[in-house]
Design a protein around this motif. Structure first.
Motif, mmCIF file in Angstrom:
data_model
loop_
_atom_site.group_PDB
_atom_site.id
_atom_site.type_symbol
_atom_site.label_atom_id
_atom_site.label_comp_id
_atom_site.label_asym_id
_atom_site.label_seq_id
_atom_site.Cartn_x
_atom_site.Cartn_y
_atom_site.Cartn_z
ATOM 1 N N THR A 172 62.740 34.502 22.916
ATOM 2 C CA THR A 172 62.231 33.862 24.131
ATOM 3 C C THR A 172 60.711 33.872 24.077
ATOM 4 O O THR A 172 60.104 34.550 23.243
ATOM 5 C CB THR A 172 62.690 34.611 25.386
ATOM 6 O OG1 THR A 172 62.074 35.918 25.402
ATOM 7 C CG2 THR A 172 64.204 34.771 25.433
ATOM 8 N N ASP A 173 60.107 33.142 24.995
ATOM 9 C CA ASP A 173 58.649 33.132 25.040
ATOM 10 C C ASP A 173 58.098 34.519 25.369
ATOM 11 O O ASP A 173 57.079 34.943 24.818
ATOM 12 C CB ASP A 173 58.164 32.109 26.077
ATOM 13 C CG ASP A 173 58.420 30.671 25.638
ATOM 14 O OD1 ASP A 173 58.581 30.443 24.424
ATOM 15 O OD2 ASP A 173 58.480 29.784 26.511
ATOM 16 N N ASP A 174 58.769 35.233 26.279
ATOM 17 C CA ASP A 174 58.311 36.581 26.636
ATOM 18 C C ASP A 174 58.406 37.536 25.440
ATOM 19 O O ASP A 174 57.490 38.329 25.185
ATOM 20 C CB ASP A 174 59.147 37.139 27.791
ATOM 21 C CG ASP A 174 58.824 36.461 29.113
ATOM 22 O OD1 ASP A 174 57.752 35.816 29.209
ATOM 23 O OD2 ASP A 174 59.648 36.567 30.038
ATOM 24 N N VAL A 175 59.509 37.446 24.705
ATOM 25 C CA VAL A 175 59.677 38.315 23.541
ATOM 26 C C VAL A 175 58.671 37.954 22.456
ATOM 27 O O VAL A 175 58.108 38.840 21.799
ATOM 28 C CB VAL A 175 61.121 38.222 22.999
ATOM 29 C CG1 VAL A 175 61.248 38.965 21.677
ATOM 30 C CG2 VAL A 175 62.107 38.791 24.008
ATOM 31 N N SER A 176 58.427 36.662 22.271
ATOM 32 C CA SER A 176 57.461 36.256 21.252
ATOM 33 C C SER A 176 56.067 36.770 21.592
ATOM 34 O O SER A 176 55.321 37.200 20.702
ATOM 35 C CB SER A 176 57.442 34.728 21.101
ATOM 36 O OG SER A 176 57.005 34.101 22.275
ATOM 37 N N GLU A 177 55.725 36.785 22.871
ATOM 38 C CA GLU A 177 54.419 37.331 23.278
ATOM 39 C C GLU A 177 54.359 38.828 23.011
ATOM 40 O O GLU A 177 53.347 39.345 22.523
ATOM 41 C CB GLU A 177 54.180 37.049 24.759
ATOM 42 C CG GLU A 177 52.814 37.494 25.259
ATOM 43 C CD GLU A 177 52.559 37.104 26.704
ATOM 44 O OE1 GLU A 177 51.512 37.531 27.248
ATOM 45 O OE2 GLU A 177 53.393 36.398 27.292
ATOM 46 N N LEU A 178 55.445 39.535 23.304
ATOM 47 C CA LEU A 178 55.507 40.966 23.056
ATOM 48 C C LEU A 178 55.329 41.285 21.577
ATOM 49 O O LEU A 178 54.651 42.255 21.215
ATOM 50 C CB LEU A 178 56.858 41.518 23.538
ATOM 51 C CG LEU A 178 57.164 42.970 23.189
ATOM 52 C CD1 LEU A 178 56.269 43.916 23.982
ATOM 53 C CD2 LEU A 178 58.643 43.290 23.443
#
Length: 230
Positions: free
Chosen positions: A180-186
């Motif tokens: 997800t976008d959130d996981v990719s940012e993390l």
């Protein structure tokens, strides 16, 4: 028969043969698909739709574990042969692996094949790859890109520090249902969404024309022969 109808027919024939434990028939249908269609179309329009349908039938109890394992082994054999035949010795290098605990590898294999067609060298590590082994591979090969797949976001989140460390030295990308976008940012990664063949094109457009084209004796690594659910 129209092209669309033919592709639908090939998907149906895979169901009829592979889920009846007909290995020769399954290989015949796969051979027809890859002979009649471009490799990318055979993957996107025949093989991946079949795998999706098989996964749904398995989850509903319409087929058993033995049928799923049998079909998966036949398809893994065919894709492995294609990966060997398409392996490159020049071009940018991508390392592809499934996260620890992840056994859904066919989308990643399809992406490796699509990248090979686009002129990439690939090092395919396969299912359930420990992050320590991924670290070692990256230190040894210095890839231009790393693609990691998982169907659970926790598979990425649990290894956030390791993935951020990898991202400091190469271009890191995450894919499949857990991305997800959130996981990719993390993870300091980019999110490759959607069809694996399309994702390969996105990666190539972003990096393939700018990555250094190094020559190497490296060829695609053989996958680990482990069971994989669809």
């Amino acid at each position: 028969m129209s092209s669309r109808a033919r592709r639908t027919d090939l998907v149906a024939q895979l169901e009829q043969t592979l889920e009846a434990f007909d290995e020769a028939g399954g290989h015949r249908v796969l051979a027809e698909a890859f002979a009649e269609l471009d490799l990318e179309d055979a993957l996107s329009d025949v093989l991946l739709p079949y795998l999706h349908g098989m996964g749904e039938r398995w989850s509903k109890g319409a087929i058993g574990v033995a049928q799923e394992h049998f079909a998966s082994n036949v398809i893994r054999t065919r894709l492995s042969l294609l990966m060997n035949s398409e392996a490159r010795t020049e071009g940018p290098l991508a390392v592809l692996a499934c996260m620890p605990g992840e056994h859904h590898e066919f989308g990643l294999m399809a992406m490796a094949l699509a990248l090979s067609r686009l002129g990439w060298r690939t090092c395919y590590l396969g299912a359930d790859t420990p992050t320590t082994e991924l670290d070692l591979t990256c230190l040894t090969l210095h890839p231009d890109a790393v693609v990691l797949a998982a169907h659970s976001h926790t598979a990425f989140e649990a290894h956030g520090p390791s993935l951020r460390r990898i991202a400091r030295s190469t271009s890191l990308h995450i894919a499949a249902g857990g991305a997800t976008d959130d996981v990719s940012e993390l993870c300091h990664a980019s999110h490759l969404d959607g069809d694996p063949v399309w994702a390969a094109r996105v990666l190539h457009d972003a990096l393939g024309r700018t990555a250094p084209h190094r020559t190497s004796p490296h060829r695609a690594a053989p996958h680990r022969d482990e069971p994989s659910a669809v």
